[in-house]
Design a protein around this motif. Structure first.
Motif, PDB file in Angstrom:
ATOM      1  N   ASP A 134       0.815  -1.296  -0.144  1.00 31.04           N
ATOM      2  CA  ASP A 134      -0.100  -0.028   0.030  1.00 31.04           C
ATOM      3  C   ASP A 134       1.125   1.221  -0.080  1.00 31.04           C
ATOM      4  O   ASP A 134       1.499   1.526   1.030  1.00 31.04           O
ATOM      5  N   GLU A 135       0.903   1.996  -1.049  1.00 31.01           N
ATOM      6  CA  GLU A 135       1.726   3.029  -1.181  1.00 31.01           C
ATOM      7  C   GLU A 135       3.112   2.853  -0.700  1.00 31.01           C
ATOM      8  O   GLU A 135       3.781   3.307   0.397  1.00 31.01           O
ATOM      9  N   PRO A 136       4.024   1.680  -1.260  1.00 30.14           N
ATOM     10  CA  PRO A 136       5.223   1.310  -0.613  1.00 30.14           C
ATOM     11  C   PRO A 136       6.490   2.014  -0.654  1.00 30.14           C
ATOM     12  O   PRO A 136       7.447   1.819   0.222  1.00 30.14           O
ATOM     13  N   THR A 137       6.368   3.062  -1.595  1.00 25.12           N
ATOM     14  CA  THR A 137       7.486   3.904  -1.754  1.00 25.12           C
ATOM     15  C   THR A 137       7.233   5.351  -1.510  1.00 25.12           C
ATOM     16  O   THR A 137       8.051   6.210  -2.039  1.00 25.12           O
ATOM     17  N   ALA A 138       6.191   5.846  -0.739  1.00 27.83           N
ATOM     18  CA  ALA A 138       5.867   7.385  -0.626  1.00 27.83           C
ATOM     19  C   ALA A 138       7.008   7.934   0.023  1.00 27.83           C
ATOM     20  O   ALA A 138       7.244   9.034  -0.499  1.00 27.83           O
ATOM     21  N   ALA A 139       8.276   7.124   0.671  1.00 34.57           N
ATOM     22  CA  ALA A 139       9.036   8.252   1.604  1.00 34.57           C
ATOM     23  C   ALA A 139      10.371   7.934   0.873  1.00 34.57           C
ATOM     24  O   ALA A 139      11.457   8.249   1.388  1.00 34.57           O
ATOM     25  N   LEU A 140      10.585   7.359  -0.502  1.00 39.41           N
ATOM     26  CA  LEU A 140      11.553   6.916  -0.954  1.00 39.41           C
ATOM     27  C   LEU A 140      11.983   8.076  -2.327  1.00 39.41           C
ATOM     28  O   LEU A 140      11.207   8.478  -3.006  1.00 39.41           O
ATOM     29  N   ASP A 141      13.201   8.131  -2.663  1.00 43.78           N
ATOM     30  CA  ASP A 141      13.645   8.922  -3.684  1.00 43.78           C
ATOM     31  C   ASP A 141      13.208   7.984  -4.944  1.00 43.78           C
ATOM     32  O   ASP A 141      12.826   6.774  -5.085  1.00 43.78           O
TER      33      ASP A 141
END
Length: 218
Positions: free
Chosen positions: A125-132
């Protein structure tokens, strides 16, 4: 919808069928063992990095080959090896000899935790929201390309990394608006095409180097 599929909620009407059999006919414990989910509000355990990754499958919590492979797939391996105690690093400030890490690094651990659990259905669920953008692209590639027979369900508002997904479901105002792969939806679904074009244009606006912009949008 996802929480109903996972068995966390019961439908108020209708039924969920698996291979033509109502989900309630399956053993609940066995059903849960087939599922794995990483939600946006993932848990930050006050444990070591090894335990944070391995806890999703307790039998593997000391299985370093499995944990290392999961950390590579979750793009966490490099930053872990930069820490003094590596996989034995205690996390969350306040515990003795502990360290804190960034939100993006915590998210990589949560993604790695999902790969430890060899479930038949995996939900991100939105697994990369905090990734560049670069790390996000690599994580999505690992999710899609890992050779297993399982079903991956990825919930996202960021379209730039889903072109290789087998089937995309467009949901608008709580209802399914369209189903198909990227090429089909670009040609046949106005909502998907407009949102994809907006995000593609935004990436191009932030990235001055055309070659890099093109690479991120593949």
């Amino acid at each position: 919808m996802i929480k109903i599929i996972l068995g966390l909620y019961a439908p108020t009407k209708g039924e969920i069928l698996i291979n033509g059999i109502n989900r309630t006919m399956y053993d609940k414990k066995a059903y849960f063992e087939k599922m794995s989910a990483m939600f946006q509000d993932f848990v930050k355990f006050p444990l070591t990095i090894r335990e944070n990754i391995g806890i999703s499958m307790v039998d593997n919590i000391n299985n370093m080959p499995v944990i290392i492979e999961a950390s590579v797939l979750g793009q966490a391996h490099d930053f872990i090896n930069e820490l003094n105690r590596k996989f034995d690093t205690n996390l969350l400030i306040g515990w003795e000899n502990s360290e804190d890490i960034s939100t993006g690094q915590w998210q990589r651990l949560a993604i790695s935790r999902s790969f430890v659990r060899e479930a038949d259905v995996m939900v991100f669920d939105e697994p990369t929201a905090a990734l560049d953008a670069k790390t996000e692209s690599e994580v999505f590639e690992n999710m899609v390309n890992k050779k297993t027979e399982r079903i991956n369900i990825i919930i996202t508002h960021r379209f730039t990394n889903i072109k290789n997904i087998d089937q995309i479901i467009v949901i608008h105002e709580g209802k399914v608006d369209a189903v198909g792969d990227h090429d089909f939806l670009i040609s046949n679904n106005k909502i998907y095409a407009e949102l994809y074009d907006i995000q593609a244009d935004n990436y191009k606006g932030f990235i001055k180097e055309p070659a890099l912009a093109g690479e991120l949008l593949k």
